[in-house]
Scaffold this active site. Structure first.
Site, PDB file in Angstrom:
ATOM      1  N   GLN A 168       4.384   0.313   7.351  1.00 10.56           N
ATOM      2  CA  GLN A 168       4.573  -0.870   7.087  1.00 10.56           C
ATOM      3  C   GLN A 168       4.568  -0.501   5.114  1.00 10.56           C
ATOM      4  OE1 GLN A 168       2.720  -4.093   8.266  1.00 10.56           O
ATOM      5  NE2 GLN A 168       1.423  -2.771   9.446  1.00 10.56           N
TER       6      GLN A 168
ATOM      7  N   LYS B 236      -6.609  -4.922   9.991  1.00  9.09           N
ATOM      8  CA  LYS B 236      -7.249  -4.215   8.963  1.00  9.09           C
ATOM      9  C   LYS B 236      -7.376  -5.028   7.254  1.00  9.09           C
ATOM     10  CE  LYS B 236      -2.780  -2.351   8.193  1.00  9.09           C
ATOM     11  NZ  LYS B 236      -2.729  -2.902   9.252  1.00  9.09           N
ATOM     12  N   THR B 237      -7.063  -6.441   7.674  1.00 10.04           N
ATOM     13  CA  THR B 237      -7.511  -7.543   7.157  1.00 10.04           C
ATOM     14  C   THR B 237      -8.538  -8.264   7.262  1.00 10.04           C
ATOM     15  OG1 THR B 237      -4.931  -7.935   6.407  1.00 10.04           O
ATOM     16  CG2 THR B 237      -6.104  -9.869   6.046  1.00 10.04           C
TER      17      THR B 237
ATOM     18  N   ARG C 265       5.400  -8.418  13.321  1.00 14.49           N
ATOM     19  CA  ARG C 265       4.588  -9.942  13.741  1.00 14.49           C
ATOM     20  C   ARG C 265       4.702 -10.760  14.994  1.00 14.49           C
ATOM     21  NH1 ARG C 265       1.997  -8.181  10.216  1.00 14.49           N
ATOM     22  NH2 ARG C 265       3.258  -6.749  10.375  1.00 14.49           N
TER      23      ARG C 265
ATOM     24  N   ASP D 192      -6.034  -4.822   0.065  1.00 20.61           N
ATOM     25  CA  ASP D 192      -4.936  -4.857   1.339  1.00 20.61           C
ATOM     26  C   ASP D 192      -3.835  -4.274   0.552  1.00 20.61           C
ATOM     27  OD1 ASP D 192      -5.019  -5.291   3.561  1.00 20.61           O
ATOM     28  OD2 ASP D 192      -4.514  -7.738   3.752  1.00 20.61           O
ATOM     29  N   GLU D 193      -2.597  -3.735   1.769  1.00 21.95           N
ATOM     30  CA  GLU D 193      -1.574  -3.526   1.741  1.00 21.95           C
ATOM     31  C   GLU D 193      -1.795  -2.202   0.727  1.00 21.95           C
ATOM     32  OE1 GLU D 193       0.015  -4.466   4.187  1.00 21.95           O
ATOM     33  OE2 GLU D 193      -0.338  -7.146   4.090  1.00 21.95           O
TER      34      GLU D 193
HETATM   35  P1  ATP Z   1      -0.796  -5.825   9.407  1.00 24.52           P
HETATM   36  O1  ATP Z   1      -1.031  -4.886   9.698  1.00 24.52           O
HETATM   37  O2  ATP Z   1       0.041  -7.289  10.143  1.00 24.52           O
HETATM   38  O3  ATP Z   1      -1.214  -6.462   8.001  1.00 24.52           O
HETATM   39  P2  ATP Z   1      -3.856  -6.112  10.233  1.00 24.52           P
HETATM   40  O4  ATP Z   1      -4.271  -4.535  10.900  1.00 24.52           O
HETATM   41  O5  ATP Z   1      -3.960  -6.662   8.605  1.00 24.52           O
HETATM   42  O6  ATP Z   1      -2.338  -6.698  10.656  1.00 24.52           O
HETATM   43  P3  ATP Z   1      -5.018  -8.060  11.303  1.00 24.52           P
HETATM   44  O7  ATP Z   1      -4.350  -9.613  10.644  1.00 24.52           O
HETATM   45  O8  ATP Z   1      -5.971  -8.393  10.566  1.00 24.52           O
HETATM   46  O9  ATP Z   1      -3.972  -6.820  11.461  1.00 24.52           O
HETATM   47  O10 ATP Z   1      -5.632  -8.886  12.945  1.00 24.52           O
HETATM   48  C1  ATP Z   1      -4.181  -9.148  13.978  1.00 24.52           C
HETATM   49  C2  ATP Z   1      -4.381  -9.795  14.092  1.00 24.52           C
HETATM   50  O11 ATP Z   1      -5.956  -9.801  15.593  1.00 24.52           O
HETATM   51  C3  ATP Z   1      -5.780 -11.189  14.080  1.00 24.52           C
HETATM   52  O12 ATP Z   1      -4.755 -12.138  15.128  1.00 24.52           O
HETATM   53  C4  ATP Z   1      -6.979 -10.685  14.558  1.00 24.52           C
HETATM   54  O13 ATP Z   1      -7.728 -12.306  13.786  1.00 24.52           O
HETATM   55  C5  ATP Z   1      -7.019 -10.322  15.685  1.00 24.52           C
HETATM   56  N1  ATP Z   1      -7.920  -9.180  16.201  1.00 24.52           N
HETATM   57  C6  ATP Z   1      -8.461  -8.477  14.984  1.00 24.52           C
HETATM   58  N2  ATP Z   1      -8.898  -7.852  14.920  1.00 24.52           N
HETATM   59  C7  ATP Z   1     -10.063  -8.162  16.109  1.00 24.52           C
HETATM   60  C8  ATP Z   1     -11.197  -8.379  17.175  1.00 24.52           C
HETATM   61  N3  ATP Z   1     -11.868  -7.567  17.161  1.00 24.52           N
HETATM   62  N4  ATP Z   1     -11.007  -9.362  18.078  1.00 24.52           N
HETATM   63  C9  ATP Z   1      -9.975  -9.737  18.393  1.00 24.52           C
HETATM   64  N5  ATP Z   1      -8.923 -10.145  17.648  1.00 24.52           N
HETATM   65  C10 ATP Z   1      -8.836  -9.144  16.778  1.00 24.52           C
HETATM   66 MG    MG Z   2      -2.995  -7.363   6.884  1.00 21.46          MG
END
Ligand code: ATP
Ligand code: MG
Length: 752
Positions: free
Chosen positions: A260, A47-48, A609, A229-230
């Protein structure tokens, strides 16, 4: 390899616009052409990453960077985002920051239109309390009805429009009248002294945008796209702010995960995300289902915990990673053993080739860090306590900042009360009382009334003290507002604050001096990063620091933090401590179904995490502020299928004899180098030395003596029973009455 922009030491490639490293759903979100987009997805699905890329994509589509508003959950995350955008032409002009920072930004510019002085000061909770307590005194209200902290929560509750369970029962006899008086005076006092609390930063911004359509219009024109975000942790006021800043032609993107949502206690309304399509009927929703962060066992274990929550929309989540290592679960006899296990677990990970900064230790309550710190100190494992606010909450740091705040805002009452007599200038309580009465009578802010100290009837000595104090502030006010470090220096020297600490025979004062110097160093760093940054901006930064802002990448040390501070971060190895009833779920939430669901989400956040290794500990007995307690394992652990667990007992980790030579604790050596940025190394060290001293001296305490306990405060030793490991003491505490404690854990100090 993982590349979370916020946490992992291996930064992902700059967002140069190539979308090759995104999956289809992510790419769809990044390049979505409509005006409103909602990305709801589980932990670690990117997402981020999508949010960051979408900003870059919008710029590449021709949207001018200054027309983008990106709201992040922490300032750190905002800084990180901006750093990633630097490569793009104009990228640095994206407005990125938290809701509070954004509110502050608008109010500094336009507050005057709704009667807010642009020089306003932001109050933290401590300041709020000190003002409220002064009002109790002025109005002669009994601090037991209601208690100041309750009154403060209730004031916030009312300000935010009520709703939900009120933190104070106004129907109890006598409470309503006191509360109304307190609230009215509190609001008036803040107004009079140009002070805003955190609620005001949002509420007044909403008022500004509502009452001044021409200003709202200006921002409607400016922002072509707003991203958040969030989003699951925003509250109703933040949603309101968003709706008001968004023009009819602007686009909006929000990302979040209802599973979350962990800030309900701060008013977060998960329905913001669930009802997004009511606010934006044309909104498109994108689901992300592939988790890139965690191994199969970790993700599976986390899923089986969150699945039990009732009011949730089930999401499909999968990983293409292997199952990886089982989730390690260790039962410890007590909190001390848990510290040993933590240290051993870290050592094992290190032996397996992990760097220390790839490891994080989580706990539910900040007070738990102490036990872990002791264990890590003993084994000489370098760590950092991630608690951004803690440094700024220190007495001496707050003192120094209070001086600076008075330079920026002479009316700042909280700051005035804090330092007018620090160091001593003969301004005692009686003199201050006179000044307060005088100020009230003439409807003046305290700082303003102070210039008429004699008229107010203060003693000659006190009046002189106040005069010297005001003269210093005047002198410093004549200095340029940037850079900030020389301003702080001038205040610390001119007030003799530094000299007083320097000359003190007390060691604690010398460590205070280090913190004051650290603040000056922080100001210097700020000056380097923001050459234009003036005193107000600096104070705003300090006031808006949140716990998570303390997290630094690549420190070479283990990170210790609360689960709340870990939100959005990721680490290859995670250790969750204290997985017990009372922490997970927290005692506060027991019996409140909505609260318990939130506790479960918190545990889910903690587990998700972890990227490759997850270890969980719980203790059968623990020293809490209630004395030594039996502890029951967290019910969430039962929800994890045993096929994903590697169950261990403390004994399996081996007694301390199993420590390798290199990590043998050396009882005489506390002289290893401590991380400069560790938040409270000196305290941990003092506690460690103290504990060693108590252990050495054995019971060494006599019945009848006055003692000090870290949680219960002062009391009288009534009895000692048992011996050695089992020695117990009975103490009659001044504030808490009689308690029996295990001497070994009691950490008592003799009082003179
Ligand atoms: P959270 O819910 O904890 O906030 P999030 O959904 O924001 O998590 P991110 O932090 O953006 O998730 O990504 C999680 C991990 O997966 C990061 O290390 C990110 O770089 C990796 N990632 C996300 N998308 C891809 C992709 N398409 N290919 C490889 N790695 C990815
Ligand atoms: Mg995130």
């Amino acid at each position: 390899m993982s590349t979370n922009p916020y946490a992992h030491p291996n930064p992902s490639p700059q967002p140069d616009g190539s979308l090759g490293d995104l999956n289809d759903a992510q790419r769809g979100a990044v390049t979505h052409a409509g005006d409103a987009l909602l990305v709801v997805a589980g932990a670690g699905t990117g997402k981020t990453r999508v949010l960051t890329r979408r900003v870059a994509w919008l710029i590449q589509q021709g949207l001018a960077p200054y027309r983008i508003l990106a709201i992040t959950f922490t300032n750190k995350a905002a800084d990180e985002l901006k750093r990633r955008l630097e490569e793009l032409p104009g990228g640095a002009q994206v407005w990125a920051g938290t809701f509070h920072r954004f509110g502050s930004f608008l109010l500094r510019r336009h507050g005057a239109d709704i009667g807010i002085d642009p020089g306003f000061t932001i109050l933290d909770r401590d300041d709020q309390l000190s003002i409220l307590k002064a009002i109790y005194k002025d109005l002669d209200i009994d601090p037991a009805t209601p208690r100041p902290v309750e009154a403060l929560s209730m004031i916030s509750h009312v300000k935010n429009g009520g709703g939900g369970r009120p933190p104070l029962d106004l129907t109890a006899p006598g409470i309503a009248a006191s509360f109304d008086a307190l609230r009215e005076h509190y609001i008036a006092r803040l107004r009079q002294a140009d002070l805003l609390d955190f609620d005001d930063l949002l509420l007044e911004t909403v008022r500004l945008l509502t009452e001044c359509p021409h200003i709202a219009e200006q921002y409607h024109q400016r922002f072509g796209h707003v991203l958040v975000d969030e989003y699951q942790d925003t509250n109703v006021v933040q949603r309101d702010l968003l709706l008001r800043v968004l023009g009819p032609d602007a686009g909006i993107t929000v990302v979040g995960d209802p599973d979350q949502s962990i800030y309900r206690w701060r008013g977060a309304a998960v329905r913001n995300i669930l009802e997004f399509d009511q606010d934006f009927p044309d909104a498109e929703q994108v689901l992300l289902e592939r988790n890139y962060r965690s191994t199969g066992h970790i993700l599976g274990a986390a899923e089986s915990v969150i699945e039990r929550n009732k009011g949730r929309h089930a999401k499909r989540l999968f990983t293409e990673q292997d199952d990886g290592a089982l989730v390690k679960l260790t039962r410890c006899r007590n909190g001390e053993d848990e510290g040993t296990v933590a240290a051993q677990q870290i050592a094992n990970w290190q032996d397996a080739g992990r760097r220390l900064d790839q490891i994080a230790v989580f706990y539910r309550v900040n007070s738990m860090s102490r036990g872990i710190e002791l264990a890590l100190n003993q084994r000489r494992i370098p760590y950092v306590v991630v608690a951004g606010t803690e440094f700024f909450q220190r007495r001496e740091v707050k003192d120094a900042l209070a001086y600076a705040r008075l330079v920026a805002n002479p009316k700042d009452e909280a700051a005035f009360l804090r330092v007018v007599n620090k160091p001593r200038r003969g301004v005692g309580a009686a003199s201050l009382r006179k000044l307060r009465d005088f100020a009230a009578m003439h409807d003046l802010a305290l700082g303003t009334a102070a210039s008429r100290a004699e008229e107010a009837g203060m003693s000659k000595r006190a009046a002189n003290g106040v005069k010297r104090f005001l003269a210093l502030l005047e002198r410093v006010r004549a200095m340029p507002v940037a850079p900030v470090a020389p301003i702080l220096e001038a205040l610390l020297e001119g007030s003799e604050y530094r000299a007083t600490l320097q000359d003190s025979p007390d060691d604690l004062d010398r460590s205070r001096l280090e913190n004051v110097d650290e603040l000056v160093a922080y100001a210097r760093e700020f000056g380097k990063q923001e050459p234009e940054g003036d005193l107000r901006t600096f104070l705003e930064r300090a006031a808006l620091v949140s716990d998570q802002d303390g997290y630094e990448r690549g420190t070479g040390r283990v990170s210790l933090m609360s689960v709340h501070a870990a939100k959005g971060l990721e680490f290859p190895c995670v250790l969750i401590t204290g997985a017990e009833m009372g922490y997970f779920p927290h005692a506060r939430s027991l019996g409140d179904p909505a609260g318990e669901e939130e506790e479960r989400r918190l545990f889910y956040v903690a587990m998700t995490r972890a990227q490759e290794e997850l270890s969980v500990t719980h203790a059968a007995r623990r020293q809490t502020y209630m004395g030594e307690e039996h502890r029951v394992p967290s019910p969430y652990l039962n929800d994890v299928p045993s096929s994903r667990l590697d169950n261990q007992d403390f004994a399996a980790w081996g007694a301390p004899a199993a420590w390798s030579e290199a990590r043998q604790p050396d009882p005489d050596a506390f002289d290893f180098e401590l991380p400069a940025s560790a938040s409270h190394p000196s305290e941990a060290m003092a506690a460690l030395q103290h504990e060693a001293a108590v252990r050495e001296s054995g019971p060494g305490l006599e019945v009848g003596e006055r003692v000090l306990h870290p949680y219960f405060g002062a009391g009288r030793l009534e009895a000692v029973s048992g011996a050695g490991e089992d020695a117990r003491v009975t103490i009659d505490f001044d504030a808490f009455g009689q308690k029996q404690l295990l001497l070994r854990h009691a950490r008592l100090e003799k009082l003179p």
